[in-house]
Design a protein around this motif. Structure first.
Motif, PDB file in Angstrom:
ATOM      1  N   LEU A 244      16.561  -2.453  13.732  1.00 23.46           N
ATOM      2  CA  LEU A 244      15.955  -1.559  12.740  1.00 23.46           C
ATOM      3  C   LEU A 244      15.006  -2.361  11.865  1.00 23.46           C
ATOM      4  CD1 LEU A 244      17.425  -1.971   9.648  1.00 23.46           C
ATOM      5  CD2 LEU A 244      19.358  -1.257  11.050  1.00 23.46           C
ATOM      6  N   PHE A 245      14.062  -1.637  11.222  1.00 21.43           N
ATOM      7  CA  PHE A 245      13.124  -2.267  10.294  1.00 21.43           C
ATOM      8  C   PHE A 245      13.204  -1.580   8.939  1.00 21.43           C
ATOM      9  CE2 PHE A 245      10.387  -3.628  14.058  1.00 21.43           C
ATOM     10  CZ  PHE A 245      10.691  -4.972  13.915  1.00 21.43           C
ATOM     11  N   LEU A 246      13.084  -2.375   7.880  1.00 20.40           N
ATOM     12  CA  LEU A 246      13.059  -1.864   6.520  1.00 20.40           C
ATOM     13  C   LEU A 246      11.623  -1.850   6.016  1.00 20.40           C
ATOM     14  CD1 LEU A 246      15.994  -3.992   5.019  1.00 20.40           C
ATOM     15  CD2 LEU A 246      16.135  -1.645   5.864  1.00 20.40           C
ATOM     16  N   GLU A 247      11.207  -0.701   5.472  1.00 21.80           N
ATOM     17  CA  GLU A 247       9.913  -0.665   4.799  1.00 21.80           C
ATOM     18  C   GLU A 247       9.987  -1.561   3.570  1.00 21.80           C
ATOM     19  OE1 GLU A 247       6.972   2.873   3.302  1.00 21.80           O
ATOM     20  OE2 GLU A 247       8.942   2.717   2.368  1.00 21.80           O
ATOM     21  N   GLY A 248       8.913  -2.178   3.219  1.00 16.36           N
ATOM     22  CA  GLY A 248       8.892  -3.096   2.068  1.00 16.36           C
ATOM     23  C   GLY A 248       8.712  -4.506   2.555  1.00 16.36           C
ATOM     24  N   PRO A 249       9.747  -5.103   3.170  1.00 15.28           N
ATOM     25  CA  PRO A 249       9.548  -6.454   3.707  1.00 15.28           C
ATOM     26  C   PRO A 249       8.796  -6.470   5.037  1.00 15.28           C
ATOM     27  CG  PRO A 249      11.801  -5.750   4.067  1.00 15.28           C
ATOM     28  CD  PRO A 249      11.163  -4.696   3.202  1.00 15.28           C
ATOM     29  N   PHE A 250       8.523  -5.287   5.622  1.00 15.29           N
ATOM     30  CA  PHE A 250       7.886  -5.281   6.946  1.00 15.29           C
ATOM     31  C   PHE A 250       6.439  -5.764   6.852  1.00 15.29           C
ATOM     32  CE2 PHE A 250       5.624  -3.299  10.524  1.00 15.29           C
ATOM     33  CZ  PHE A 250       6.414  -3.747  11.576  1.00 15.29           C
ATOM     34  N   ASP A 251       6.069  -6.657   7.769  1.00 20.91           N
ATOM     35  CA  ASP A 251       4.716  -7.211   7.844  1.00 20.91           C
ATOM     36  C   ASP A 251       4.096  -6.748   9.154  1.00 20.91           C
ATOM     37  OD1 ASP A 251       2.391  -8.679   7.887  1.00 20.91           O
ATOM     38  OD2 ASP A 251       3.368 -10.633   8.086  1.00 20.91           O
ATOM     39  N   SER A 252       3.112  -5.832   9.056  1.00 19.28           N
ATOM     40  CA  SER A 252       2.511  -5.272  10.276  1.00 19.28           C
ATOM     41  C   SER A 252       1.724  -6.322  11.049  1.00 19.28           C
ATOM     42  CB  SER A 252       1.597  -4.099   9.915  1.00 19.28           C
ATOM     43  OG  SER A 252       0.583  -4.512   9.009  1.00 19.28           O
ATOM     44  N   GLY A 253       1.317  -7.397  10.380  1.00 15.36           N
ATOM     45  CA  GLY A 253       0.567  -8.438  11.075  1.00 15.36           C
ATOM     46  C   GLY A 253       1.416  -9.199  12.073  1.00 15.36           C
ATOM     47  N   THR A 254       2.685  -9.427  11.745  1.00 22.16           N
ATOM     48  CA  THR A 254       3.581 -10.185  12.630  1.00 22.16           C
ATOM     49  C   THR A 254       4.599  -9.290  13.324  1.00 22.16           C
ATOM     50  OG1 THR A 254       5.157 -10.587  10.837  1.00 22.16           O
ATOM     51  CG2 THR A 254       3.389 -12.207  11.135  1.00 22.16           C
ATOM     52  N   ASN A 255       4.681  -8.023  12.894  1.00 24.52           N
ATOM     53  CA  ASN A 255       5.713  -7.111  13.405  1.00 24.52           C
ATOM     54  C   ASN A 255       7.118  -7.644  13.124  1.00 24.52           C
ATOM     55  OD1 ASN A 255       4.759  -4.663  14.278  1.00 24.52           O
ATOM     56  ND2 ASN A 255       5.540  -4.907  16.357  1.00 24.52           N
ATOM     57  N   ASN A 256       7.235  -8.437  12.086  1.00 16.66           N
ATOM     58  CA  ASN A 256       8.515  -8.921  11.599  1.00 16.66           C
ATOM     59  C   ASN A 256       8.642  -8.563  10.117  1.00 16.66           C
ATOM     60  OD1 ASN A 256       9.753 -10.114  13.827  1.00 16.66           O
ATOM     61  ND2 ASN A 256       8.552 -12.000  13.594  1.00 16.66           N
ATOM     62  N   MET A 257       9.807  -8.732   9.587  1.00 18.48           N
ATOM     63  CA  MET A 257      10.000  -8.550   8.149  1.00 18.48           C
ATOM     64  C   MET A 257       9.957  -9.911   7.460  1.00 18.48           C
ATOM     65  SD  MET A 257      12.950  -5.570   7.977  1.00 18.48           S
ATOM     66  CE  MET A 257      14.027  -6.307   9.206  1.00 18.48           C
ATOM     67  N   ASN A 258       9.626  -9.891   6.193  1.00 12.40           N
ATOM     68  CA  ASN A 258       9.651 -11.109   5.381  1.00 12.40           C
ATOM     69  C   ASN A 258      11.066 -11.348   4.857  1.00 12.40           C
ATOM     70  OD1 ASN A 258       6.802 -11.500   5.589  1.00 12.40           O
ATOM     71  ND2 ASN A 258       6.517  -9.891   4.045  1.00 12.40           N
ATOM     72  N   ASP A 259      11.385 -12.618   4.693  1.00 12.27           N
ATOM     73  CA  ASP A 259      12.728 -12.963   4.236  1.00 12.27           C
ATOM     74  C   ASP A 259      12.692 -13.656   2.878  1.00 12.27           C
ATOM     75  OD1 ASP A 259      11.534 -15.232   5.331  1.00 12.27           O
ATOM     76  OD2 ASP A 259      13.438 -16.113   5.944  1.00 12.27           O
TER      77      ASP A 259
ATOM     78  N   ASP B 149      18.093   1.380  19.332  1.00 17.19           N
ATOM     79  CA  ASP B 149      16.941   0.814  18.636  1.00 17.19           C
ATOM     80  C   ASP B 149      16.364   1.840  17.665  1.00 17.19           C
ATOM     81  OD1 ASP B 149      14.710  -0.484  17.791  1.00 17.19           O
ATOM     82  OD2 ASP B 149      13.918  -0.945  19.772  1.00 17.19           O
ATOM     83  N   PHE B 150      16.647   1.645  16.375  1.00 17.52           N
ATOM     84  CA  PHE B 150      16.091   2.527  15.351  1.00 17.52           C
ATOM     85  C   PHE B 150      14.628   2.198  15.050  1.00 17.52           C
ATOM     86  CE2 PHE B 150      20.586   3.160  14.114  1.00 17.52           C
ATOM     87  CZ  PHE B 150      20.598   4.531  13.919  1.00 17.52           C
TER      88      PHE B 150
ATOM     89  N   MET C   4      12.054   7.912   7.512  1.00 18.50           N
ATOM     90  CA  MET C   4      11.368   6.806   8.174  1.00 18.50           C
ATOM     91  C   MET C   4       9.876   7.105   8.259  1.00 18.50           C
ATOM     92  SD  MET C   4      14.113   6.166  11.285  1.00 18.50           S
ATOM     93  CE  MET C   4      13.657   4.473  11.609  1.00 18.50           C
ATOM     94  N   ARG C   5       9.077   6.064   8.289  1.00 16.08           N
ATOM     95  CA  ARG C   5       7.646   6.252   8.542  1.00 16.08           C
ATOM     96  C   ARG C   5       7.230   5.380   9.719  1.00 16.08           C
ATOM     97  NH1 ARG C   5       3.930   2.362   6.864  1.00 16.08           N
ATOM     98  NH2 ARG C   5       4.713   0.751   5.432  1.00 16.08           N
ATOM     99  N   VAL C   6       6.156   5.787  10.370  1.00 18.91           N
ATOM    100  CA  VAL C   6       5.665   5.064  11.535  1.00 18.91           C
ATOM    101  C   VAL C   6       4.564   4.107  11.108  1.00 18.91           C
ATOM    102  CG1 VAL C   6       4.565   5.272  13.792  1.00 18.91           C
ATOM    103  CG2 VAL C   6       6.203   7.005  13.033  1.00 18.91           C
ATOM    104  N   GLU C   7       4.676   2.889  11.551  1.00 21.09           N
ATOM    105  CA  GLU C   7       3.603   1.914  11.358  1.00 21.09           C
ATOM    106  C   GLU C   7       3.376   1.224  12.694  1.00 21.09           C
ATOM    107  OE1 GLU C   7       2.443  -1.919   8.597  1.00 21.09           O
ATOM    108  OE2 GLU C   7       3.455  -0.179   7.728  1.00 21.09           O
ATOM    109  N   GLY C   8       2.253   1.559  13.323  1.00 15.69           N
ATOM    110  CA  GLY C   8       1.994   1.046  14.660  1.00 15.69           C
ATOM    111  C   GLY C   8       3.006   1.621  15.631  1.00 15.69           C
ATOM    112  N   SER C   9       3.726   0.761  16.310  1.00 16.79           N
ATOM    113  CA  SER C   9       4.758   1.202  17.252  1.00 16.79           C
ATOM    114  C   SER C   9       6.150   1.122  16.659  1.00 16.79           C
ATOM    115  CB  SER C   9       4.693   0.337  18.518  1.00 16.79           C
ATOM    116  OG  SER C   9       4.955  -1.029  18.195  1.00 16.79           O
ATOM    117  N   SER C  10       6.220   0.924  15.323  1.00 20.33           N
ATOM    118  CA  SER C  10       7.519   0.712  14.690  1.00 20.33           C
ATOM    119  C   SER C  10       7.861   1.835  13.721  1.00 20.33           C
ATOM    120  CB  SER C  10       7.531  -0.618  13.934  1.00 20.33           C
ATOM    121  OG  SER C  10       7.294  -1.701  14.811  1.00 20.33           O
ATOM    122  N   LEU C  11       9.150   2.123  13.653  1.00 25.69           N
ATOM    123  CA  LEU C  11       9.701   3.023  12.645  1.00 25.69           C
ATOM    124  C   LEU C  11      10.308   2.175  11.533  1.00 25.69           C
ATOM    125  CD1 LEU C  11      11.521   5.809  14.712  1.00 25.69           C
ATOM    126  CD2 LEU C  11       9.566   6.130  13.207  1.00 25.69           C
TER     127      LEU C  11
END
Length: 644
Positions: A436-451, A559-560, A575-582
């Protein structure tokens, strides 16, 4: 039981054993204990050929098929000296013949067994459990004149025991109801034509009435263990069949009658937390086989409490090899064999917890719950497990269900080569792999979240959800895609919306959910079945699986975070969609399922300008500031969760 009018003999001869005490008995310790106890309680008692306790003036006879009432009467006349005849139900060709004290019962049985009209003739064995707690508490219960407001369930468990306190608040919702009989209510009639009047919720085969109330305590304790093992909304019902008296003793006749009743009424599982030592009863064995064959059912039997190997010292029914029967021994909570549990590498199929088991007690005890120990307490754990399996795997038969149970149980090599089944959650853990991905820490440039809050040292060692689950230091030190971002809570809800399990976990930068030790297999000790899977985060809207998931012990991945997956339609308002991610929407600082002014005014406003592990830090950068309000709270205002 139903009684025929018969000739009453005036001569009564003193009680005497069928076999001389000088005979070559093979008397077991269990049989000796029962004989002594029955003698002290003044039961009519004699010994069978190997020292088992039997009623000294009773035979149980089963007729061959299609034997007329006239032929039966003629046969009884030939046998002679029968002073009373009891019957089970009008469709069951079994009779209980009572003779005067002092009759040569062995000769009577020998003669009757030679008659072709009879399929089998047995002594009436005393069948018992070794639960002497509160012995001798005499209770008088009248016939039922009311009925708990229950209906028949999808699956029924027959409890052959001392009865059940069907009015106990923990049990009343589980009690089976005989819909065939209750169409006309308590009308003093036999609506289902089985010769048992108003058998609304079962039958008392000891006192021959429709009130199977527990006057001993054992049956209610067993029923509570079963109820504890059933998931809510399962619609599994308990059928109380009273086969044992207030001292804990049943008989061949009460057992056989109850098994035929359970078969007629469609029970899928029979719990039998009892047994006996002595000569085999063909009638009991045949009744077990009739029950299991009629309804494709399972018969669950306790192994006994003498600490013996029942391959060497037979204990019945548990020493019989009957395919749809499961014999249960007892272990303690350290997974060690209970010292008094009977064992057998041949006959004991499985172990379950049977030491210091807390369960329900009848109201007349003065307390609602109490602790008992024995294989009697282990067997109902397995009965509940089998019932849950039947419900979750409706296309499998009884033998396949038994195989599935034994296959899924936990193997413990030290337990005489047997497996064991665990308490309320009787199978191996269900493993779930989640993303799953959390909005806020999500970085669309890397498709990862920030820690950020990890690197700042803000992630607490203990979970904020239960304050007991902890993360190991090496996991918090992990960098890269598997670096933890924050705690989340996984929640499992049953078909009826009840939370059956929840677990604190962590989510990593690439969305992988891990346990506190870093494992990616999330272990959930739940029964197989269909559940809602819910994810909660401290300042995000909760999300729920698109549909109820079939969680099996073979494991599942969910896979959420994949916006293209049909599995993620559920909860998309959160949830919101950003690219291919929810992404799970942030802004719900008070976790009420809605992003609204309360989140801004009561949390963001007072936390603005502060740092740390805070609810209003919607982007998880370690600081509450205008970015949290303007970029996350504002666009999410009025969004809601669909999670229950």
């Amino acid at each position: 039981m139903k009684k025929y009018a018969t000739l009453i003999l005036t001569m009564v001869i003193g009680l005497s054993p069928i076999y001389s005490q000088n005979s070559n008995f093979v008397t077991s310790s269990g049989a000796s204990k029962a004989v002594n106890d029955l003698t002290n309680l003044n039961y009519p008692i004699a010994l069978d050929p190997i020292g088992g306790a039997i009623n000294n003036n009773v035979l149980i006879a089963k007729y061959s098929s299609n034997i007329s009432a006239t032929t039966r009467a003629a046969l009884r006349n030939d046998v002679a000296h029968i002073v009373q005849v009891d019957t089970c139900m009008c469709s069951i060709p079994i009779e209980r013949w009572i003779f005067p004290n002092g009759i040569d019962l062995n000769e009577k049985r020998k003669y009757a067994r030679e008659r072709p009209e009879l399929e089998s003739v047995d002594f009436e064995h005393y069948v018992y459990y070794e639960d002497w707690e509160n012995r001798g508490a005499s209770q008088n219960f009248s016939k039922l004149t009311h009925l708990p407001n229950q209906s028949s369930g999808d699956l029924t468990i027959a409890i052959l025991d001392s009865g059940v306190d069907f009015e106990h608040p923990d049990l009343s919702d589980y009690i089976w109801s005989n819909n065939t009989e209750t169409t006309l209510g308590f009308n003093g009639g036999d609506d289902d034509s089985n010769c048992l009047v108003d058998d609304m919720i079962g039958w008392d085969f000891v006192n021959d009435d429709n009130n199977p109330m527990d006057d001993h305590g054992h049956g209610t304790h067993v029923a509570g263990i079963i109820a504890e093992g059933l998931p809510e909304c399962s619609n599994i019902k308990i059928m109380p069949l009273k086969t044992h008296d207030q001292n804990g003793y049943g008989t061949t006749f009460s057992i056989v009658c109850a098994l035929y009743y359970a078969a007629q009424k469609g029970a899928k599982v029979a719990n039998a937390s009892w047994g006996y030592y002595g000569e085999e009863s063909i009638l009991i064995r045949n009744a077990i086989e009739f029950f299991t064959n009629t309804n494709d059912a399972l018969f669950i039997n306790s192994a006994g409490n003498e600490g013996v190997d029942i391959s060497i010292e037979p204990h019945y029914p548990s020493s019989w090899t009957i395919d749809p029967m499961i014999v249960v021994g007892a272990i303690n909570y350290e997974n060690e064999l209970w010292s008094d549990s009977n064992i057998s590498p041949i006959h004991v199929d499985i172990m379950a917890y049977g030491v210091d088991i807390r369960s329900t007690l009848p109201s007349w005890y003065g307390v609602t719950h109490g602790i008992k120990t024995g294989t009697s307490m282990a067997a109902p754990i397995v009965s509940a497990a089998c019932s849950n399996l039947f419900n979750s795997l409706p296309t499998v038969n009884n033998l396949e269900t038994k195989h599935h149970l034994l296959l899924e149980a936990i193997f413990v090599p030290d337990l005489v080569g047997t497996n064991f089944v665990d308490g309320k959650f009787p199978f191996k853990d269900t493993n779930i792999k989640l993303k799953l991905f959390l909005e806020g820490p999500f970085d669309s440039g890397t498709n990862n979240m920030n820690d950020n809050i990890r690197t700042l040292g803000f992630i607490p060692i203990l979970s904020p959800y239960d304050n007991s689950t902890s993360v190991v230091s090496s996991v918090l030190a992990t960098t890269g895609s598997l670096a933890p971002v924050d705690w989340i809570k996984i929640e499992i809800q049953s078909m009826c919306g009840t939370t059956v399990y929840n677990k604190s976990c962590l989510v990593t930068r690439n969305g992988t959910v891990i346990q506190g030790d870093g494992s990616q297999d999330i272990k959930l000790p739940i029964l197989e079945g269909h559940y809602d899977l819910i994810i909660r985060h401290r300042n995000h809207l909760d999300i729920v699986s698109d549909s109820k998931l079939l969680l099996e012990h073979t494991g599942i991945s969910y896979d959420f975070s994949d916006a293209s997956s049909p599995l993620n339609l559920g909860g998309t308002s959160a949830m919101r969609v950003e690219g291919s991610s929810l992404l799970m929407l942030s802004g719900d600082a008070n976790q009420d399922g809605v992003v609204n002014a309360f989140d801004k005014n009561l949390f963001w406003a007072i936390q603005n300008g502060t740092t740390g592990y805070l609810e209003a830090d919607f982007n998880l950068d370690g600081t509450v500031n205008a970015i949290d309000k303007n970029q996350y709270w504002t666009p999410n205002n009025s969004k809601i969760s669909l999670a229950p």
